[in-house]
Design an enzyme around this catalytic site. Structure first.
Site, PDB file in Angstrom:
ATOM      1  CG  ASP A 119      -0.230  -0.171   2.537  1.00  0.00           C
ATOM      2  OD1 ASP A 119       0.945  -0.599   2.539  1.00  0.00           O
ATOM      3  OD2 ASP A 119      -0.841   0.120   3.579  1.00  0.00           O
ATOM      4  CD  GLU A 205       9.342  -1.709  11.317  1.00  0.00           C
ATOM      5  OE1 GLU A 205       9.198  -1.975  12.537  1.00  0.00           O
ATOM      6  OE2 GLU A 205       8.393  -1.371  10.577  1.00  0.00           O
TER       7      GLU A 205
END
Ligand code: UGA
Ligand code: MN
Length: 255
Positions: A119, A205
């Site tokens: 997206d 992350e």
């Protein structure tokens, strides 16, 4: 023509994209493919969050005209809850495929890995920047963390901190769209994966990067992290309030 010297060959960019079935899926993938088609030597690893490859995605990829690998792995039901990280299993499936493939290929294996959510919005310049990644490179991400952008703070060519409005205590305060890793680093850290255990949203992350690098080692891109070349856009949920309960149209159309 003489054979190309190995250094003249562009490193392949491997883009791992987790994706799942929803009304906007084909629109998102169309936009992504239109970007990727303009990038030289890009290999798309599309990983469906599903028990099997869907017909929609299979047909889409067959027509997309892109070098690609189509994988699938379902997220266990217990992990499909708000507040839990998304796409852990899918990114790991992409990593496993990449490592497996390069077990059989002879060196030199010039490549760069990038996690490309379906997206987000990617400029073409971003791919030029990440292509020269030696180990792990980083850059700003727009529209994320409750701010217009987040970015690594750079002094004398080194990352020394993070400009962010959200959980500044993260070891790597960076979105998934804000870094790339060389294939050599992926292959030389065969155990580096995304973990479910103890992982919180926004920490995936850091948890991953901690396994393969240090803040001191990061390579700043995008003019010392002063340019936004990727945006963490999110697509609005579609209004299907007027969709009929039973199929009414005379044709069946894939959307
Ligand atoms: C943020 C980060 O930008 C993501 O990289 C991170 O995975 C995510 O948070 C997280 O919470 O884990 P956000 O925009 O909130 O992103 O997440 P989505 O765009 O909804 O999902 C990230 C990727 O996973 C997308 O490519 C999406 O298609 C995929 N996804 C999402 C699945 O494969 N399955 C799902 O159930 C949900
Ligand atoms: Mn997103």
């Amino acid at each position: 023509p003489p054979p190309q010297a190995p250094e003249a060959v562009l490193p392949t960019i491997y883009a791992i994209t987790p994706t799942y079935s929803r009304p906007v899926q084909k629109a998102e993938l169309t936009r992504l493919a239109n970007t990727f088609r303009q990038v030289a030597r890009l290999h798309w690893i599309l990983v469906e969050d599903a028990a099997a490859r869907s017909e929609l995605v299979s047909r889409f990829l067959a027509a997309a005209g892109l070098p690609c690998t189509h994988l699938h792995v379902p997220t266990p039901r217990r992990y499909k809850r708000p507040g839990l990280p998304r796409a852990t299993e899918q990114r790991n499936a992409g990593l496993a495929w990449l490592r497996q493939r390069h077990r059989h290929l002879p060196p030199p294996q010039a490549g760069v890995l990038f996690f490309a959510d379906d997206d987000n919005t990617y400029s073409l310049e971003l791919f030029q920047e990440m292509r020269t990644t030696r180990k792990v490179s980083v850059w700003p991400v727009g529209l994320v963390g409750g701010r217009r952008y987040e970015r690594p703070v750079v002094e004398n060519g080194k990352v020394v901190g993070w400009y962010t409005g959200w959980r500044a205590d993260r070891p790597f305060a960076i979105d998934m769209a804000g870094f790339a890793v060389s294939l050599q680093v992926i292959l030389s850290h065969p155990k580096a994966v995304f973990k479910r255990r103890g992982s919180q949203p926004g920490m995936q992350e850091s948890d991953f990067l901690k396994q393969i690098t240090t803040v001191e080692e990061l390579e700043p891109k995008a003019n010392n992290c002063t340019k936004v070349l990727v945006w963490h856009t999110r697509t609005e949920k579609v209004n299907l309030a007027n969709e009929p309960k039973y199929h009414l149209d005379t044709v069946n159309i894939e959307v």
